[in-house]
Enzyme design. Structure first.
Site, PDB file in Angstrom:
ATOM      1  CB  CYS A   1       4.306  -6.141   5.674  1.00  0.00           C
ATOM      2  SG  CYS A   1       4.412  -4.949   4.484  1.00  0.00           S
ATOM      3  CE  LYS A   2      -0.055 -10.060  -1.115  1.00  0.00           C
ATOM      4  NZ  LYS A   2      -1.402 -10.255  -0.874  1.00  0.00           N
TER       5      LYS A   2
END
Length: 94
Positions: free
Chosen positions: A54-55
């Site tokens: 993800c981020k």
């Protein structure tokens, strides 16, 4: 990263706008916040290895944990996420 396993699926669990702004090469996206996330993930091939990101690592940890709970046996959470990948200078797709 230099010698990924055969059949590796790179799974991005960020939102579509994040995915569109940049991603790991060859990544597929399933937004963890979509209502049908469990169904979409459940339909994936459980016999191949997955790298989930993800981020920054929070969402991917949840996604990888969920995948393990439903029977995926080869799931790795890329804990540093997109931010770490991009800052390290690894290749990206846009």
């Amino acid at each position: 990263l230099d010698a990924p396993p055969d059949g590796l699926v790179i799974l991005d669990v960020r939102a579509p706008e994040e995915f569109a702004a940049g991603r790991l090469p060859g990544a597929s996206m399933i937004n963890i916040y979509d209502e049908d996330f469990p169904e979409k993930v459940g339909a994936l091939d459980k016999s191949v290895p997955y790298l989930v990101y993800c981020k920054a690592g929070g969402r991917s940890a949840k996604a990888a944990g969920f995948m393990a709970q439903i029977g995926f046996t080869d799931v790795v959470d890329y804990g540093g996420g997109w931010m770490d990948w991009a800052e390290t200078g690894y290749p990206v797709e846009r």
